[in-house]
Motif scaffolding. Structure first.
Motif, mmCIF file in Angstrom:
data_model
loop_
_atom_site.group_PDB
_atom_site.id
_atom_site.type_symbol
_atom_site.label_atom_id
_atom_site.label_comp_id
_atom_site.label_asym_id
_atom_site.label_seq_id
_atom_site.Cartn_x
_atom_site.Cartn_y
_atom_site.Cartn_z
ATOM 1 N N ARG A 8 46.305 49.383 37.730
ATOM 2 C CA ARG A 8 46.400 48.584 38.983
ATOM 3 C C ARG A 8 45.891 48.875 40.749
ATOM 4 O O ARG A 8 45.909 48.473 41.530
ATOM 5 N N GLY A 267 50.381 41.929 44.013
ATOM 6 C CA GLY A 267 50.887 41.262 43.856
ATOM 7 C C GLY A 267 49.318 41.228 42.473
ATOM 8 O O GLY A 267 48.989 42.118 41.822
ATOM 9 N N LYS A 268 49.914 39.688 42.262
ATOM 10 C CA LYS A 268 49.303 39.548 41.015
ATOM 11 C C LYS A 268 47.237 39.519 41.280
ATOM 12 O O LYS A 268 46.531 39.560 40.267
ATOM 13 N N ASP A 269 46.693 39.645 42.205
ATOM 14 C CA ASP A 269 46.095 39.478 42.372
ATOM 15 C C ASP A 269 44.910 41.244 42.022
ATOM 16 O O ASP A 269 43.627 41.492 41.687
ATOM 17 N N SER A 271 45.362 42.352 39.364
ATOM 18 C CA SER A 271 44.644 41.913 38.029
ATOM 19 C C SER A 271 43.924 41.012 38.168
ATOM 20 O O SER A 271 43.119 40.582 37.034
ATOM 21 N N ARG A 272 43.481 40.720 38.846
ATOM 22 C CA ARG A 272 41.855 39.522 38.866
ATOM 23 C C ARG A 272 41.158 40.510 38.387
ATOM 24 O O ARG A 272 40.664 41.536 38.189
ATOM 25 N N ASP A 316 43.184 42.911 34.728
ATOM 26 C CA ASP A 316 44.137 43.459 34.655
ATOM 27 C C ASP A 316 43.968 44.934 34.460
ATOM 28 O O ASP A 316 44.955 45.616 33.775
#
Length: 362
Positions: A8, A267-269, A271-272, A316
């Motif tokens: 990541r 952040g979670k982006d 993992s997109r 991810d």
């Protein structure tokens, strides 16, 4: 074993999850070079790192002479900012050029024929400022009595591009024209003009740019990527890393200052899902690719070890399988070969990415 956090972080470093660049030139320059033997693929790789994601922006940069392809290292073609191709080639291309020259006699070539090919290339292209399509250019050699079949034309082109005489320049609708670098790349962009001939300073800049665009990475990653000797890299290391962060290991990894904060902010982006071209730098920028896949999955990445990398599905930070554009022109569909079943929501996201993927030609 795969390392999701490292993967990541590299996705953010490589601009694939944030797309911070206003134009393809900035995206390519940030990575320094993108492996480019798959021309539609590397055009897509450049577009995927820009805010617009528009393939036409990449083609415009090629036609404006801001982006070119050369053979700067490893005997491999790379997409680069035009201002970088000559000095990087001077630093890194010599071993591949020597190795190719040692095989030249198998093609019926000698130094006199190479010199004549160079002379004619300059003569022809000096009056063609936008260059010529490859087929037209090779026809000029043929007309001069130099056969180009059986790998001869490829060898001559690769040699003249690697030494800095020629480059792949303007987009002509199906490919890039062959151009004379003197009319196509910025004047003074060789090692002498850029670093006053200082080889160590050039390697320091090359190393710094690699670590900024690819890090966290080690100098062994860089040595594999460039094939430069470790002794030369170590001499340039203090200058290259003075503004970088590292992990303090015995053989440290380096990355650009603030990168870990960027990853936290994303952040979670980070993992997109992503659909990547086959030769994208996220996969090819490092000798050890098991940060993003298992060793068994890596074998599937290049079936038969034939040098052709498949397009990766990344979720991810991990390669979850491969994808292709199935069907006929005008009615293409996404076909995914996954290692394990992909959740429906992820599949829907991949379909959306497929619909907006930067395709040069259908």
């Amino acid at each position: 074993m795969p390392d999701p956090q490292l993967a990541r972080t590299r996705l953010v470093a490589q601009s694939l999850t944030t797309r911070p660049h206003d134009n393809p030139h900035a995206a390519v320059a940030a990575l320094l070079a993108m492996q480019g033997q798959d021309l539609p693929g590397v055009i897509a790789s450049a577009a995927l790192r820009t805010r617009s994601g528009d393939v036409d922006d990449v083609l415009a940069e090629l036609c404006a002479g801001r982006l070119v392809r050369g053979y700067p290292m490893r005997g491999t073609v790379f997409l680069m900012a035009a201002a970088d191709v000559l000095w990087v080639s001077e630093l890194c291309a010599a071993p591949a050029l020597r190795a190719a020259a040692n095989r030249r006699h198998h093609l019926g070539l000698d130094q006199a024929k190479v010199d004549r090919a160079r002379e004619l290339a300059v003569e022809v292209l000096s009056v063609e400022p936008n260059g010529l399509p490859r087929s037209e250019f090779l026809a000029r050699w043929e007309a001069d009595g130099q056969p180009t079949a059986g790998g001869v034309g490829y060898h001559l082109l690769a040699h003249l591009i690697g030494e800095g005489t020629l480059c792949h320049g303007a987009w002509n609708g199906t490919d890039q024209n062959i151009a004379w670098t003197r009319t196509w790349v910025p004047e003074g962009s060789d090692l002498a003009g850029t670093f006053n001939g200082d080889r160590t300073a050039g390697i320091a800049e090359l190393l710094r740019r690699y670590l900024v665009g690819h890090g966290p990475a080690t100098i062994r990653d860089f040595a594999w990527w460039t094939k430069l000797p470790l002794r030369d890299i170590r001499a340039a290391l203090p200058e290259a890393t003075m503004d970088l962060e590292d992990d303090g290991a015995d053989e440290p990894s380096y990355w650009r200052a603030g990168l870990l904060d960027e990853v936290a902010a994303v952040g979670k982006d980070a993992s997109r899902p992503l659909l990547l071209p086959g030769f994208d730098e996220f996969i090819l920028g490092y000798q050890d690719r098991t940060f993003a896949m298992t060793a068994e999955q890596e074998v599937l990445l290049v079936p038969g070890r034939n040098g052709v990398f498949r397009r990766s599905v990344v979720v991810d930070g991990a390669v979850k399988g491969f994808w292709r554009r199935a069907g006929r022109p005008g009615s293409r569909t996404l076909e995914v070969e996954a290692f394990t079943p992909i959740p429906a929501a992820t599949q829907a996201g991949l379909e959306r990415l497929f619909g907006s993927f930067p395709v040069v030609t259908d």
